[in-house]
Design an enzyme around this catalytic site. Structure first.
Site, mmCIF file in Angstrom:
data_model
loop_
_atom_site.group_PDB
_atom_site.id
_atom_site.type_symbol
_atom_site.label_atom_id
_atom_site.label_comp_id
_atom_site.label_asym_id
_atom_site.label_seq_id
_atom_site.Cartn_x
_atom_site.Cartn_y
_atom_site.Cartn_z
ATOM 1 N N ASN A 212 26.785 -61.695 160.962
ATOM 2 C CA ASN A 212 26.839 -62.429 159.482
ATOM 3 C C ASN A 212 25.903 -63.862 159.793
ATOM 4 O O ASN A 212 25.594 -63.998 160.729
ATOM 5 C CB ASN A 212 28.365 -62.851 159.426
ATOM 6 C CG ASN A 212 29.055 -63.334 160.574
ATOM 7 O OD1 ASN A 212 28.560 -64.500 160.921
ATOM 8 N ND2 ASN A 212 30.053 -62.925 161.123
ATOM 9 N N ARG A 213 26.082 -64.582 158.855
ATOM 10 C CA ARG A 213 25.232 -65.747 158.861
ATOM 11 C C ARG A 213 25.909 -67.163 159.509
ATOM 12 O O ARG A 213 25.177 -68.349 159.305
ATOM 13 C CB ARG A 213 24.909 -66.104 157.473
ATOM 14 C CG ARG A 213 24.025 -65.058 156.621
ATOM 15 C CD ARG A 213 23.448 -65.301 155.286
ATOM 16 N NE ARG A 213 22.729 -64.575 154.782
ATOM 17 C CZ ARG A 213 23.070 -63.413 154.040
ATOM 18 N NH1 ARG A 213 24.285 -63.011 153.588
ATOM 19 N NH2 ARG A 213 21.949 -62.697 153.590
#
Length: 401
Positions: A212-213
């Site tokens: 994920n970011r």
């Protein structure tokens, strides 16, 4: 960041990292401190007393049985005539002597005799740092009130060696020294804390992964803020590109299962702050070789399985910390989902935020959070992530009285 008038006793032990003590002396003196150095026999194998003396503008002490230095019980005078003792680098051998009260050379005798604060900057091979004997010694020293900065993760001096064991950078040691000497109250002194941060990377094959970011900025900032209040903080970090926070022991992991293992192995603690954006799923069986695209064929199916729930495991563990705080990164129904998570995970507080792409929060430098507890919801304004960390650290301090 001033040390004007402060007297620093710098103990330099053996190891290739000893060369960084030369820069540390310069940094301390730039800020107004006087530096009196002690070198172990092993340290002299890496740098010379002549270089140390030139940079410190001081006599370099090397021998416990020096007729000249010991005329007035010199090792006792050295132990007491200072504001702070810094051991940098601190070898595994010297820390073992400290932990067991040995005093067979000048450095260990001074450390046993001092009644001043002691700041230790370990430096050693990662295998030595991870060894059971070293871990026991570190825990003993922390229980005795010894302060630590580092070690940090990175490449070692030895070829093809990397991991946790690098000495903290000189300026990081200076910052830790200033914090010890500034006289500010340390409301979390003696409290053990574990913080998770960053994403996890779940491998699909050797070159691809599910992630994920998350940047880790918020978790790292929280770890640093808690350490600033005197807590003994361990940060378990997924893969990030930001530096490890100062005065914090950082454990680097890749996968959710590794993060869970690192967290559970460090219980019991007083406080757990689970900030990491852990991937909910992983590939049931990752490929041993890169999955190749075949012309005319559909992409291979990925069978996913659920990752362990680290927050829920900690929240219901038999060694549950006194205070458990989780994070809820949502894109809709932030408060509703945060309340449900609070009850389901066994947490005392949930820090919930909206991480929709348009907010720029995930991966950004600012955050807007809601603090959810059984008593209600407290909505904070948009703040820099460092400010969020400081406010949360203060809230944690108040929760523990």
């Amino acid at each position: 960041m001033e040390l004007s008038g402060k007297r620093i006793l710098l103990i330099i032990s053996g190891g290739i990292a000893a060369y960084k003590s030369l820069d540390l002396i310069r940094r301390l003196r730039e800020r107004g401190a006087s530096v009196r150095p002690i070198m172990t026999k092993a340290a002299q194998e890496f740098i010379t007393p002549l270089a140390v003396g030139a940079l410190s503008a001081s006599h370099v002490y090397i021998d416990l049985f020096s007729r000249e230095d010991e005329q007035d019980v010199g090792h006792i005078r050295l132990a007491r005539d200072n504001d702070l003792v810094i051991v940098a680098p601190a070898s595994a051998d010297l820390m073992a002597k400290m932990a067991h009260g040995l005093a067979d050379d000048l450095a260990s005798a001074v450390l046993l005799a001092t009644d001043r604060p002691v700041l230790v900057a370990p430096a050693m091979n990662p295998k030595m740092w991870a060894a059971s004997a070293t871990r026991r010694n570190v825990e003993t020293l922390k229980a005795d009130g010894i302060h630590f900065i580092g070690p940090m993760a990175g490449e070692m001096a030895e070829s093809n060696e990397s991991g946790t064991g690098r000495i903290a950078e000189p300026l990081e040691i200076v910052v830790a020294a200033v914090q010890l000497l500034d006289g500010a109250p340390k409301p979390l002194a003696g409290k053990k804390v574990i913080v998770t941060s960053g994403p996890t990377h779940e491998p699909i094959d050797p070159v691809r992964y599910i992630a994920n970011r998350s940047s880790g900025r918020q978790g790292h900032a929280i770890a640093a803020a808690l350490a600033k209040l005197g807590a003994d903080v361990t940060l378990v970090s997924g893969p990030v590109t930001i530096p490890d926070p100062m005065a914090v022991e950082t454990v680097h992991v890749e996968r959710a299962e590794e993060m869970l293992e690192a967290v559970i192995s460090r219980l019991p603690v007083d406080i757990a702050v689970m900030v990491a954006a852990v991937a909910d799923w992983r590939v049931a069986s990752s490929a041993g070789q890169k999955i190749k695209k075949q012309p005319g064929e559909a992409p291979p199916p990925l069978l996913l399985t659920e990752n362990p729930d680290i927050l829920k495991t900690v929240g219901h563990h038999e060694k549950r910390p006194k205070l458990v705080i989780g994070f809820a990164a949502e894109t809709q129904d932030v408060e509703k989902n945060g309340r449900a998570k609070l009850e389901r995970k066994g947490a005392d507080l949930i820090v919930a935020n909206d991480v929709s792409p348009e907010t720029g929060i995930m991966g950004g430098t600012r955050n807007r959070v809601k603090i959810i507890s059984a008593k209600g919801v407290d909505e904070w304004p948009e703040l820099d992530k460092d400010e969020v960390a400081e406010r949360l650290a203060a809230l944690i301090s108040s929760k523990l009285g």
